[in-house]
Design a protein around this motif. Sequence first.
Motif, PDB file in Angstrom:
ATOM      1  N   LEU A   1       0.304  -1.106   0.121  1.00  0.00           N
ATOM      2  CA  LEU A   1      -0.070   0.087  -0.407  1.00  0.00           C
ATOM      3  C   LEU A   1       1.123   0.889   0.214  1.00  0.00           C
ATOM      4  N   ILE A   2       1.713   1.145   0.347  1.00  0.00           N
ATOM      5  CA  ILE A   2       2.174   2.336   1.121  1.00  0.00           C
ATOM      6  C   ILE A   2       3.322   2.443  -0.007  1.00  0.00           C
ATOM      7  N   ASN A   3       3.710   1.399  -1.177  1.00  0.00           N
ATOM      8  CA  ASN A   3       5.219   1.811  -2.387  1.00  0.00           C
ATOM      9  C   ASN A   3       4.815   1.445  -3.386  1.00  0.00           C
ATOM     10  N   ASN A   4       3.206   1.884  -3.147  1.00  0.00           N
ATOM     11  CA  ASN A   4       1.854   2.215  -4.117  1.00  0.00           C
ATOM     12  C   ASN A   4       1.566   3.380  -4.239  1.00  0.00           C
ATOM     13  N   GLY A   5       1.980   4.120  -3.203  1.00  0.00           N
ATOM     14  CA  GLY A   5       1.093   5.241  -2.804  1.00  0.00           C
ATOM     15  C   GLY A   5      -0.216   5.722  -2.630  1.00  0.00           C
ATOM     16  N   ILE A   6      -0.923   4.435  -1.879  1.00  0.00           N
ATOM     17  CA  ILE A   6      -2.194   4.357  -1.510  1.00  0.00           C
ATOM     18  C   ILE A   6      -2.499   5.006  -0.696  1.00  0.00           C
ATOM     19  N   THR A   7      -3.536   5.513  -0.796  1.00  0.00           N
ATOM     20  CA  THR A   7      -3.900   6.973   0.091  1.00  0.00           C
ATOM     21  C   THR A   7      -6.067   6.461   0.430  1.00  0.00           C
ATOM     22  N   TRP A   8      -6.220   5.253  -0.135  1.00  0.00           N
ATOM     23  CA  TRP A   8      -7.261   5.029   0.136  1.00  0.00           C
ATOM     24  C   TRP A   8      -7.611   3.617  -0.116  1.00  0.00           C
ATOM     25  N   ALA A   9      -8.158   2.518   1.270  1.00  0.00           N
ATOM     26  CA  ALA A   9      -8.064   1.298   0.504  1.00  0.00           C
ATOM     27  C   ALA A   9      -9.315   0.751   0.967  1.00  0.00           C
ATOM     28  N   PHE A  10     -10.525   0.321  -0.093  1.00  0.00           N
ATOM     29  CA  PHE A  10     -11.874  -0.304  -0.075  1.00  0.00           C
ATOM     30  C   PHE A  10     -11.108  -1.902   0.160  1.00  0.00           C
ATOM     31  N   LEU A  11     -12.003  -2.337   1.297  1.00  0.00           N
ATOM     32  CA  LEU A  11     -12.251  -3.096   1.745  1.00  0.00           C
ATOM     33  C   LEU A  11     -13.271  -3.882   1.285  1.00  0.00           C
ATOM     34  N   ALA A  12     -12.985  -5.089   0.452  1.00  0.00           N
ATOM     35  CA  ALA A  12     -13.970  -5.814   0.138  1.00  0.00           C
ATOM     36  C   ALA A  12     -14.584  -7.768   0.607  1.00  0.00           C
ATOM     37  N   SER A  13     -13.508  -8.246   1.097  1.00  0.00           N
ATOM     38  CA  SER A  13     -14.229  -9.173   1.822  1.00  0.00           C
ATOM     39  C   SER A  13     -12.487  -9.545   2.597  1.00  0.00           C
ATOM     40  N   SER A  14     -12.886 -10.583   3.246  1.00  0.00           N
ATOM     41  CA  SER A  14     -11.214 -10.711   4.254  1.00  0.00           C
ATOM     42  C   SER A  14     -11.315 -11.879   5.276  1.00  0.00           C
ATOM     43  N   GLN A  15     -10.801 -13.016   4.745  1.00  0.00           N
ATOM     44  CA  GLN A  15     -11.388 -14.149   5.899  1.00  0.00           C
ATOM     45  C   GLN A  15     -11.050 -13.952   7.856  1.00  0.00           C
ATOM     46  N   TRP A  16      -9.446 -12.997   7.605  1.00  0.00           N
ATOM     47  CA  TRP A  16      -9.772 -12.481   9.751  1.00  0.00           C
ATOM     48  C   TRP A  16      -9.517 -10.719   9.297  1.00  0.00           C
ATOM     49  N   ILE A  17     -10.472 -10.238  10.966  1.00  0.00           N
ATOM     50  CA  ILE A  17     -10.150  -9.445  10.993  1.00  0.00           C
ATOM     51  C   ILE A  17      -9.054  -8.398  11.265  1.00  0.00           C
ATOM     52  N   ILE A  18      -8.936  -6.784   9.750  1.00  0.00           N
ATOM     53  CA  ILE A  18      -7.754  -5.905  10.084  1.00  0.00           C
ATOM     54  C   ILE A  18      -7.313  -6.075  11.205  1.00  0.00           C
ATOM     55  N   LYS A  19      -6.090  -6.665  11.573  1.00  0.00           N
ATOM     56  CA  LYS A  19      -5.330  -5.529  12.713  1.00  0.00           C
ATOM     57  C   LYS A  19      -4.279  -4.642  13.192  1.00  0.00           C
ATOM     58  N   PRO A  20      -4.272  -3.944  13.522  1.00  0.00           N
ATOM     59  CA  PRO A  20      -4.336  -2.656  13.901  1.00  0.00           C
ATOM     60  C   PRO A  20      -2.786  -2.408  13.113  1.00  0.00           C
ATOM     61  N   GLU A  21      -2.060  -3.725  13.452  1.00  0.00           N
ATOM     62  CA  GLU A  21       0.008  -3.629  12.960  1.00  0.00           C
ATOM     63  C   GLU A  21      -0.410  -3.440  10.663  1.00  0.00           C
ATOM     64  N   ILE A  22      -1.266  -2.665  10.374  1.00  0.00           N
ATOM     65  CA  ILE A  22      -1.612  -2.881   9.326  1.00  0.00           C
ATOM     66  C   ILE A  22      -1.630  -1.627   9.016  1.00  0.00           C
ATOM     67  N   LEU A  23      -2.736  -0.954  10.423  1.00  0.00           N
ATOM     68  CA  LEU A  23      -2.734   0.351   9.994  1.00  0.00           C
ATOM     69  C   LEU A  23      -1.510   1.676   9.454  1.00  0.00           C
ATOM     70  N   THR A  24      -2.087   3.109   9.769  1.00  0.00           N
ATOM     71  CA  THR A  24      -1.056   3.699   9.420  1.00  0.00           C
ATOM     72  C   THR A  24      -1.076   4.837   9.619  1.00  0.00           C
ATOM     73  N   ASN A  25      -1.033   6.424   9.537  1.00  0.00           N
ATOM     74  CA  ASN A  25      -1.670   7.597   9.155  1.00  0.00           C
ATOM     75  C   ASN A  25      -1.523   7.261   7.727  1.00  0.00           C
ATOM     76  N   GLU A  26      -0.651   6.861   6.719  1.00  0.00           N
ATOM     77  CA  GLU A  26      -0.269   7.003   5.724  1.00  0.00           C
ATOM     78  C   GLU A  26      -1.671   6.554   4.828  1.00  0.00           C
ATOM     79  N   TYR A  27      -2.824   5.943   5.044  1.00  0.00           N
ATOM     80  CA  TYR A  27      -3.022   5.382   4.012  1.00  0.00           C
ATOM     81  C   TYR A  27      -4.921   5.488   5.260  1.00  0.00           C
ATOM     82  N   ASN A  28      -6.255   4.932   4.679  1.00  0.00           N
ATOM     83  CA  ASN A  28      -7.237   5.062   5.443  1.00  0.00           C
ATOM     84  C   ASN A  28      -7.218   3.270   4.443  1.00  0.00           C
TER      85      ASN A  28
END
Length: 279
Positions: free
Chosen positions: A130-157
């Motif tokens: 996400l960071i290397n591609n300069g992503i600012t907004w990521a839309f969650l369509a589906s996931s097998q697991w709950i998104i964990k805090p470890e991948i959260l950052t101020n660089e994108y939402n």
Amino acid sequence: MNNVFAILGTAGCKKTLHTIDYLKTRMRDLPIVIFETDFRFIFTASQIIFKRNHLLFTWQNATKWTERLIALIKLFGFSVFLILPPFIIKPLFIIIGMIRSAIFSYQLSNRGISFYPVKNLSTQITKTILINNGITWAFLASSQWIIKPEILTNEYNIINFHPGILPYHRSLDSFFWSIFNHDGIGVSAHIVDSGIDTGPILKRFFFFPNGIDLIKLRKECDRLFPIFVYIMIDQIYNKGIQPIHQENGLGLHHRPMNLNELKMTGKILKNLYHDIYIN
């Protein structure tokens, strides 16, 4: 700052493909896709109850015999899955994951989409992509697991489209608890934070489908997902986003509905009318 978008999903996620197809006719710069290749084979008791009750409800209440048969087959398969030991389940799921990932990669390639397979979305690898591609907004369509805090950052939402009315209804079956409590039918777009469905609310989409029963309602929600994403992208580009923080202590984290509660919710649904509006 330029806005760059991504879609986060799982291998074989139809919502992701439908969203790409919808956006292709409306946008020049399409989002990248990051998808999970692993499939979960260990579930909590609440998740097992949730899955079982919905399959039982569909089997008992579907109007078409084909829907009842499919639900019965899924219910049988789910029951077998629960009693098989992990050393049998895990290799089977690895093979299924490889096949689905290969097909999904082919489908994305045919659409000219840049994509990145990862074992699990909640890893440092996803964050780096996400960071290397300069992503600012990521839309969650589906996931097998709950998104964990470890991948959260101020660089994108990361935006989740929660099936249910926030801040009042969180966790499993929120979509149906919202109807049960006469708070309407809707999906709440919110920023993912370290809690479960507790992040700042960006927009709420309410709709009241006429003539659609409880079984088909979630499919209708999935069908509208590309429209929700496009509306959010349009607002980000043209109007900007003003998150509304959820109040502490407001709302409930629900348990899965039992069969009687699902039947009562279905009766409430029959009295609603068709419309869609945004709050």
